[in-house]
Scaffold this active site. Structure first.
Site, short mmCIF file in Angstrom:
data_model
loop_
_atom_site.label_atom_id
_atom_site.label_comp_id
_atom_site.label_asym_id
_atom_site.label_seq_id
_atom_site.Cartn_x
_atom_site.Cartn_y
_atom_site.Cartn_z
N HIS A 220 0.85 -1.20 0.00
CA HIS A 220 0.00 0.00 0.00
C HIS A 220 0.87 1.24 0.00
CE1 HIS A 220 0.59 1.49 4.18
NE2 HIS A 220 0.87 0.23 4.43
N CYS A 221 0.30 2.35 -0.45
CA CYS A 221 0.98 3.63 -0.37
C CYS A 221 0.21 4.50 0.61
CB CYS A 221 1.09 4.27 -1.75
SG CYS A 221 -0.49 4.59 -2.54
N ALA A 222 0.25 5.81 0.43
CA ALA A 222 -0.39 6.69 1.41
C ALA A 222 -1.90 6.57 1.43
CB ALA A 222 0.01 8.14 1.13
N THR A 223 -2.50 6.27 0.28
CA THR A 223 -3.97 6.26 0.21
C THR A 223 -4.54 5.03 -0.47
OG1 THR A 223 -3.97 7.48 -1.89
CG2 THR A 223 -4.07 8.79 0.13
N ARG A 224 -3.69 4.20 -1.11
CA ARG A 224 -4.21 3.12 -1.95
C ARG A 224 -3.68 1.75 -1.53
NH1 ARG A 224 -2.54 7.11 -5.47
NH2 ARG A 224 -0.70 5.94 -6.06
#
Length: 325
Positions: free
Chosen positions: A26-30
């Protein structure tokens, strides 16, 4: 009503299909999933799940937009409640090689740097706060000056503002090992060795007034710490993880726990301090000179060139460490 992150994770897996997932991160939002068959996923069903803001597929990754904070909790619920996915967090063997090499390279860098960005962002805020607290105008407003601030307060502020950057190579090595399938703690140990206090501090060596000189090995190899060196830590982390995976395939089970970490740490420490570190130091300095030269190119041509590379990073569907969301 409290958000049920476990149910959100279960609903996502039900639509995507557990067997359809090759890797998960995952990244910051996804929530970012490498999948075997994108056509098996019904986007409309995913978008009906609670907290899902949208979905898209790019460069081999199915990305589910959940939002800051939410994605971390959904990701953790999936990993904790489905042990099979713990191996898929760093499993790179089956990841599809879609997209051009530039995008794949940017995606790899993003996967390495995104996990450490929160620490860097927090440190940046601490630096800003320190600048305000020590500002002469602000201190004068309260009828005091920097000379009257207790030494322990200055030390505590330095701990908040300097620690991440002082041990940045350790964080990068840890993240690179995790990304490339190695044991993260081994990468962290190697990174700490690159900035060991027993080595001459890189910042002090660079200061001609400090009187600190590098240690000279074999009469010509300078040995220093690599505080603030991104490239050295990145390359050492990647190579170290690959070496560990090779050794684990060949090392007898009875010796694996003891000797694989021993060999990896020993080889990468010597490689980093005696070979790659000194070489990559010159490369990093060269890159700095190139960027500085571009900045001073007339008519904005240099800025145009720099902007081109930034735009390439921003346009990648998986985001880069320059523009990661």
């Amino acid at each position: 009503m409290a958000t049920d992150y476990k149910k959100i994770g279960e609903d996502i897996l039900a639509v995507v299909g557990e067997g359809n997932i090759l890797s998960i991160t995952h990244c910051a939002t996804r929530l970012r999933l490498e999948v075997k068959d994108r056509m098996l996923i019904e986007d409309q069903e995913i978008e009906k799940i609670d907290q899902v803001k949208g979905v898209f597929f790019n460069a081999g990754q199915y990305q589910i937009i959940l939002g800051t904070g939410i994605v971390n909790k959904v990701y953790e619920s999936i990993i904790q409640n489905n042990p099979v996915f713990q191996d898929k967090v760093t499993n790179l063997e089956e990841i599809k090689k879609e997209g051009n090499p530039i995008k794949r390279g940017i995606r790899t860098l993003a996967d390495i740097f995104i996990p450490i960005i929160p620490g860097i962002v927090a440190t940046g805020l601490f630096l800003g706060l320190k600048g305000v607290v020590l500002n002469d105008t602000v201190l004068g407003f309260f009828g005091t000056s920097a000379d009257h601030i207790p030494a322990y307060m200055l030390t505590l502020m330095s701990v908040l503002t300097d620690t991440v950057f002082a041990f940045l190579p350790a964080l990068i090595c840890w993240s690179a090992f995790k990304k490339f399938g190695g044991t993260p703690i081994i990468g962290f140990v190697i990174g700490l060795m690159l900035v060991s206090p027993m080595l001459p501090n890189a910042y002090s060596v660079a200061d001609i007034n400090s009187g600190v000189n590098p240690i000279i090995a074999f009469g010509f190899i300078p040995i220093v710490g690599y505080q603030g060196s991104v490239l050295t830590a990145l390359v050492i982390g990647i190579l170290g993880a690959k070496l560990e995976r090779i050794l684990r395939k060949r090392m007898p089970d009875s010796l694996d726990l003891m000797f694989t970490p021993f060999v990896v740490i020993f080889v990468m420490m010597l490689t980093g301090l005696l070979i790659l570190g000194p070489l990559l130091h010159f490369v990093e300095n060269g890159l700095v000179y190139v960027v500085e030269g571009l900045i001073h190119v007339p008519f904005g041509i240099g800025g145009l060139i720099i902007g081109f590379f930034i735009s390439v990073s921003r346009n990648d569907g998986n985001a880069s460490f320059i523009y990661y969301d």
